[in-house]
Design an enzyme around this catalytic site. Structure first.
Site, short mmCIF file in Angstrom:
data_model
loop_
_atom_site.label_atom_id
_atom_site.label_comp_id
_atom_site.label_asym_id
_atom_site.label_seq_id
_atom_site.Cartn_x
_atom_site.Cartn_y
_atom_site.Cartn_z
N SER A 15 0.82 -1.22 0.00
CA SER A 15 0.00 0.00 0.00
C SER A 15 0.85 1.27 0.00
O SER A 15 0.37 2.33 0.38
CB SER A 15 -0.94 -0.01 1.22
N CYS B 108 13.52 0.57 -11.85
CA CYS B 108 13.28 1.75 -12.69
C CYS B 108 14.47 2.01 -13.60
O CYS B 108 14.28 2.36 -14.78
CB CYS B 108 12.98 2.96 -11.80
N PRO C 59 11.28 4.85 1.89
CA PRO C 59 12.04 3.92 2.75
C PRO C 59 12.30 2.57 2.09
O PRO C 59 13.40 2.02 2.22
CB PRO C 59 11.14 3.77 3.98
N ALA C 60 11.33 2.04 1.36
CA ALA C 60 11.52 0.74 0.72
C ALA C 60 12.61 0.82 -0.34
O ALA C 60 13.46 -0.08 -0.45
CB ALA C 60 10.21 0.26 0.10
N ARG D 137 15.96 0.93 1.43
CA ARG D 137 16.34 -0.36 2.04
C ARG D 137 16.80 -1.36 0.98
O ARG D 137 17.57 -2.27 1.28
CB ARG D 137 15.14 -0.96 2.79
N ASN D 138 16.33 -1.19 -0.24
CA ASN D 138 16.58 -2.20 -1.28
C ASN D 138 17.66 -1.78 -2.27
O ASN D 138 17.71 -2.31 -3.38
CB ASN D 138 15.28 -2.48 -2.03
#
EC number: 1.2.1.10
Length: 303
Positions: free
Chosen positions: A9, A124, A159-160, A163-164
C-alpha cells in the site's frame, strides 16, 4: 478483463492502482497492505476498491477471485509471496527488486511472457536503460562494457527504495547482462536532494571495439525509434542527449517525467516501472491469461 490484486500500500501500489483504474482491461478486486493506518489503504478505499490490512493472508483468502497479482512490497516479502502462490499458478508481476522470475521490459520481451508464472519488472533504472542499451547493441556488434547511471529525486525515494539499494544494483546489472550478453556491466543510482526536485535521468555509456559498417546515423535512427516505442506506454520518456561518439565510447541520456497519477511528475522513476507493469498486465489480458490458464502455469519452475 483481468481481476487483479495489488499487494503493498505504498507509493508504488497506489500509483499502480491509478493506472489499473484507467485501464479498460484490468479491474482491481483487492488492495492489501499490512498497516491498518496506511494512507495508501485510505486512498484505495476512497476510490471504492476493496482493501485489507491483512497483507498476504488477505490475498490468499480472496485468491479464487484473482487472476493476477501486482507485488509492490519488498524484495524479501516477494520471496514469501512467490512461494505461497506457486502451487496455485496465479501469475505475479513483481515490482520489487527481488531477482526472481522472468526479467521483463515490455518493449523487449513483453509478448513472449504470457506463460510466465513470475514476471520481474527489474528496476526503474532497468526499465529506463535497457531499451537504449538494446538499441545500441542492435547496431554496434562489439560492445564490451556498459555503464548505467540513474539520478532520481530524494523525495521520490521512499524507505523501501532505500532499504533495497543493494537489490536494485544487483538486479539491474543482472538484467543488463541477460538482455545484452555483455558481462562487463556497472550500475549506479544517485539520490539527488536538489530543490526544486529533478526528474529521473538515466545515462547510458557503452564501450565498443568497432562500428563495423554501421554509422552514427544508424544509431540515431534506432535510438529515436526505440524512444518512440517506449513512449507508447511511458508517455514521459524522452531523449535528452542524442547518441554521442567519442572514439570507442558512446553516450546517450534519457529523462522520465511521470504522469502525476499518485505522485508528482518528478517521480518518473516510479512512473516508468508502474507504467511498464500495467502495460505488461494488459498484454497478458490480450493473450487471455488468467484463471483460464492456471494449470499451464502451475508446473512452471520459478527462477
Amino acid at each position: 478483463m483481468l481481476n487483479v490484486a495489488i499487494l503493498g500500500s505504498g507509493n508504488i501500489g497506489c500509483d499502480i492502482l491509478c493506472k489499473v483504474q484507467r485501464s479498460a482491461q484490468l479491474d482491481c478486486v483487492l488492495f492489501a497492505g499490512r498497516n491498518e493506518q496506511s494512507s495508501g489503504l485510505a486512498f484505495a478505499a476512497a476510490r471504492q476498491v476493496p482493501v485489507s490490512a491483512g497483507g498476504l493472508e488477505a490475498l490468499m483468502q480472496r485468491l479464487d477471485d484473482v487472476d493476477l497479482v501486482f507485488d509492490a512490497t519488498s524484495a524479501d516479502a516477494h520471496l514469501e509471496l512467490a512461494e505461497a502462490l506457486r502451487p496455485h499458478g496465479t501469475p505475479i508481476i513483481n515490482l520489487t527488486p527481488a531477482h526472481l522470475g522472468e526479467l521483463c521490459v515490455p518493449l523487449l520481451n513483453g509478448d513472449d511472457l504470457h506463460r510466465a508464472a513470475n514476471i520481474n519488472m527489474i528496476t526503474c533504472g532497468g526499465q529506463a536503460s535497457l531499451p537504449i542499451v538494446m538499441a545500441v547493441c542492435a547496431v554496434v556488434p562489439s560492445v564490451r562494457y556498459i555503464e548505467v547511471v540513474s539520478a532520481i529525486s530524494a523525495r521520490s525515494a521512499g524507505p523501501a527504495t532505500r532499504r533495497n539499494l543493494d537489490h536494485y544494483i544487483t538486479t539491474t546489472e543482472a538484467a543488463i547482462r541477460h538482455f545484452s550478453g555483455c558481462e562487463q556491466v556497472k550500475t549506479i543510482l544517485n539520490i539527488n536532494p536538489a530543490k526544486p526536485e529533478v526528474s529521473m535521468q538515466t545515462a547510458v555509456s557503452v564501450l565498443f571495439d568497432s562500428l563495423g559498417n554501421r554509422t552514427l546515423g544508424d544509431l540515431l535512427d534506432r535510438v529515436h525509434q526505440t524512444v518512440q516505442e517506449v513512449r507508447e506506454y511511458v508517455p514521459g520518456y524522452e531523449l535528452i542527449v542524442e547518441p554521442r561518439l567519442d572514439a570507442d565510447r558512446l553516450f546517450v541520456m534519457v529523462r522520465v517525467v511521470g504522469r502525476g497519477d499518485y505522485l508528482p511528475p518528478y517521480a518518473g522513476n516510479l512512473d516508468i516501472i508502474t507504467s511498464a507493469a500495467v502495460n505488461m498486465a494488459e498484454r497478458l489480458a490480450a493473450r487471455g491469461v488468467g484463471r483460464a490458464t492456471p494449470n499451464a502455469l502451475r508446473d512452471l519452475v520459478l527462477r
